[in-house]
Design a protein around this motif. Sequence first.
Motif, PDB file in Angstrom:
ATOM      1  N   MET A   1     -32.221   5.471  94.649  1.00  0.00           N
ATOM      2  CA  MET A   1     -32.567   5.957  93.318  1.00  0.00           C
ATOM      3  C   MET A   1     -31.315   6.088  92.463  1.00  0.00           C
ATOM      4  O   MET A   1     -31.285   5.721  91.292  1.00  0.00           O
ATOM      5  CB  MET A   1     -33.268   7.315  93.421  1.00  0.00           C
ATOM      6  CG  MET A   1     -34.786   7.198  93.465  1.00  0.00           C
ATOM      7  SD  MET A   1     -35.604   8.654  94.148  1.00  0.00           S
ATOM      8  CE  MET A   1     -34.918   9.971  93.220  1.00  0.00           C
ATOM      9  N   ARG A   2     -30.271   6.600  93.089  1.00  0.00           N
ATOM     10  CA  ARG A   2     -29.018   6.780  92.343  1.00  0.00           C
ATOM     11  C   ARG A   2     -28.409   5.434  91.957  1.00  0.00           C
ATOM     12  O   ARG A   2     -27.962   5.236  90.844  1.00  0.00           O
ATOM     13  CB  ARG A   2     -28.028   7.582  93.180  1.00  0.00           C
ATOM     14  CG  ARG A   2     -28.432   9.028  93.290  1.00  0.00           C
ATOM     15  CD  ARG A   2     -27.251   9.887  93.725  1.00  0.00           C
ATOM     16  NE  ARG A   2     -27.644  11.280  93.720  1.00  0.00           N
ATOM     17  CZ  ARG A   2     -27.866  11.984  94.828  1.00  0.00           C
ATOM     18  NH1 ARG A   2     -27.692  11.432  96.013  1.00  0.00           N
ATOM     19  NH2 ARG A   2     -28.225  13.242  94.747  1.00  0.00           N
TER      20      ARG A   2
ATOM     21  N   ASN B   1     -32.502  13.960  85.744  1.00  0.00           N
ATOM     22  CA  ASN B   1     -33.597  14.685  86.395  1.00  0.00           C
ATOM     23  C   ASN B   1     -33.945  14.088  87.755  1.00  0.00           C
ATOM     24  O   ASN B   1     -34.213  14.821  88.706  1.00  0.00           O
ATOM     25  CB  ASN B   1     -34.818  14.727  85.485  1.00  0.00           C
ATOM     26  CG  ASN B   1     -34.747  15.908  84.539  1.00  0.00           C
ATOM     27  OD1 ASN B   1     -34.877  17.045  84.959  1.00  0.00           O
ATOM     28  ND2 ASN B   1     -34.463  15.644  83.276  1.00  0.00           N
ATOM     29  N   ILE B   2     -33.897  12.769  87.840  1.00  0.00           N
ATOM     30  CA  ILE B   2     -34.139  12.120  89.139  1.00  0.00           C
ATOM     31  C   ILE B   2     -33.070  12.578  90.123  1.00  0.00           C
ATOM     32  O   ILE B   2     -33.342  12.928  91.274  1.00  0.00           O
ATOM     33  CB  ILE B   2     -34.124  10.586  88.989  1.00  0.00           C
ATOM     34  CG1 ILE B   2     -35.372  10.143  88.238  1.00  0.00           C
ATOM     35  CG2 ILE B   2     -34.036   9.916  90.357  1.00  0.00           C
ATOM     36  CD1 ILE B   2     -35.445   8.651  87.978  1.00  0.00           C
ATOM     37  N   ASN B   3     -31.843  12.610  89.638  1.00  0.00           N
ATOM     38  CA  ASN B   3     -30.729  13.046  90.481  1.00  0.00           C
ATOM     39  C   ASN B   3     -30.928  14.495  90.943  1.00  0.00           C
ATOM     40  O   ASN B   3     -30.656  14.837  92.088  1.00  0.00           O
ATOM     41  CB  ASN B   3     -29.430  12.895  89.693  1.00  0.00           C
ATOM     42  CG  ASN B   3     -28.226  13.066  90.574  1.00  0.00           C
ATOM     43  OD1 ASN B   3     -28.230  12.597  91.707  1.00  0.00           O
ATOM     44  ND2 ASN B   3     -27.228  13.771  90.074  1.00  0.00           N
TER      45      ASN B   3
ATOM     46  N   GLY C   1     -30.362   3.844  89.288  1.00  0.00           N
ATOM     47  CA  GLY C   1     -30.087   4.621  88.071  1.00  0.00           C
ATOM     48  C   GLY C   1     -28.771   4.209  87.435  1.00  0.00           C
ATOM     49  O   GLY C   1     -28.704   3.930  86.234  1.00  0.00           O
TER      50      GLY C   1
ATOM     51  N   VAL D   1     -33.529  11.113  81.956  1.00  0.00           N
ATOM     52  CA  VAL D   1     -34.403  10.796  83.088  1.00  0.00           C
ATOM     53  C   VAL D   1     -33.572  10.685  84.363  1.00  0.00           C
ATOM     54  O   VAL D   1     -33.915  11.253  85.405  1.00  0.00           O
ATOM     55  CB  VAL D   1     -35.174   9.473  82.818  1.00  0.00           C
ATOM     56  CG1 VAL D   1     -35.944   9.044  84.047  1.00  0.00           C
ATOM     57  CG2 VAL D   1     -36.110   9.658  81.634  1.00  0.00           C
TER      58      VAL D   1
ATOM     59  N   THR E   1     -32.965   8.444  98.262  1.00  0.00           N
ATOM     60  CA  THR E   1     -32.191   9.084  97.191  1.00  0.00           C
ATOM     61  C   THR E   1     -30.977   8.234  96.824  1.00  0.00           C
ATOM     62  O   THR E   1     -30.615   8.109  95.658  1.00  0.00           O
ATOM     63  CB  THR E   1     -31.735  10.495  97.594  1.00  0.00           C
ATOM     64  OG1 THR E   1     -31.066  10.426  98.838  1.00  0.00           O
ATOM     65  CG2 THR E   1     -32.906  11.449  97.679  1.00  0.00           C
TER      66      THR E   1
END
Lengths: 295, 226
Positions: free
Chosen positions: A169-170, A48-50, A173, A45, A166
């Motif tokens: 998100m990283r 894919n987000i990355n 993550g 996951v 972004t």
Amino acid sequence: MVKPRTFGYFFESAGKSLLRNSWMTLASISTVAVSLLVLGIFLVVAANINAVAANVEGQLQVTAHLATLSAAERGRLEAEIKAIPGVTDVRFVPQSEAWQRLLEWYGDNQDFLAGWEEENPLRDSFEIRADVSHRVPEVAAAVTVLAGVEEVLWGREIVEQLLAITRMMRLVGIGLMVALALAALFIIANTIRMAIFARRREIGIMRYIGATNWFIRWPFVIEGLVLGLLGGMMAASVLAWGYYLAVRALVQAIPFWPWVQPWPFLQQLALLLLSIGVVIGILGSGLSLRRYLDA
Amino acid sequence: MLELSNVTKAYPNGSVALNQVNMSVERGEFVFVVGASGAGKTTLTKLLLREEKPTSGKITINGKNIAKLRPHEVPYLRRSMGVVFQDFRLMPTWTVEENVAFAMVVVETAPRLIRRRVAEVLELVGLTNKHAQLPSQLSGGEQQRVALARAIVNKPMLLLADEPTGNLDPETSWGIVKLLLDINSTGTTMLMVTHAKQIVDTLRKRVVELESGCLTRDERCGIYHG
């Protein structure tokens, strides 16, 4: 120094013990497999987000609207823009192409544009891309001061917000990944500790007979390695198979989404899970033994 | 062969398990260690196995002060002696043969020699036909024979038996004692901690008695109660 044939004994002993304690073996392998599988799913996951983030960032560009320039002037300007550090691609968009795009953009609702095509109010422009997304603002600033450039658009607010999202998100993550990896580590190490606790009497007997600590430790370490390897293999197989099928279905459902392609991603992921399994298996049994080997 | 001089063992909680014990055992001797529960017999066994260190005093086995051994030297001390416990301490998932062979695997004997010697020892203790069974498939007496076979398979100079008949009925106990006598007759020094009055009184061997951590009696041909 241990004689080479004694290593044969260590492997034989580890194998026998894995078979004889088959329930414990099964429980340990399942725990390793499930923990690594959860970690693996999360990694998929996260990757894919990355990929989405990278894709969005990759589409960021600077648009420079130009004054009316001769071909020579335009050529010179293009060369100047290309010389700006971080610029990877400069594409000339003549006003006619810009007009076409506008028509396409409005599709069926382009009626209000009728009558304008003769005196196209749009200008020629350069579309400029940077090597990394966070250099977009820098590039934009450098382009603004060049002669022949009338206006520079780069969606300052959107770009800055997007980059913030972004980045977040990283970070989230990575944070989740570390937490999950630690949880997996803890669960696996604990399972191995329980398995060794169940056999503490055996360890005590070995010590009475005069076995050195390493002599006792080796078969356990080999067992840990095998448990980790088998658990890792199970997790990697399930994940690889599942992801392969998922991507095949998803590519058809959402064709333009930037799915991480199974190859070579799955190979790297499988290697990672196997290595984690083996390392935790070895360390888990090696370290858990310590308290039974002291003194 | 074995000498204790002024050996004292006090535990951190203040209890003194052994107090200034002096004793010497010659090579090939058979010695009974007797005494009530809590007299210090278990502590003595632990000290000889270097499971514990004496608080003060010296314990020498074959001229070496074992209190001074470093941790990595302890396994080598234990290899020089055989041990038998009341609860047998066999590997539950290993066969009789594997249990006995393990003592030789530890000292890295060649497999060919292991097979030969294990067969020899199993014959000596009368378990040749049970070599492939698990301890759980054996009677208590048989399990103790396996433990005994394991203890002597490397031909140790000293055999330490901590209540070897404690869990066995009288008849089976005699079988074990006969084996111990046989082993002793081949020159192995024997130190047997026991509560078995009948055995001690019948054999009339050397008897050492501990009482509240002190050595109170040491008789050449003793009986259980002095």
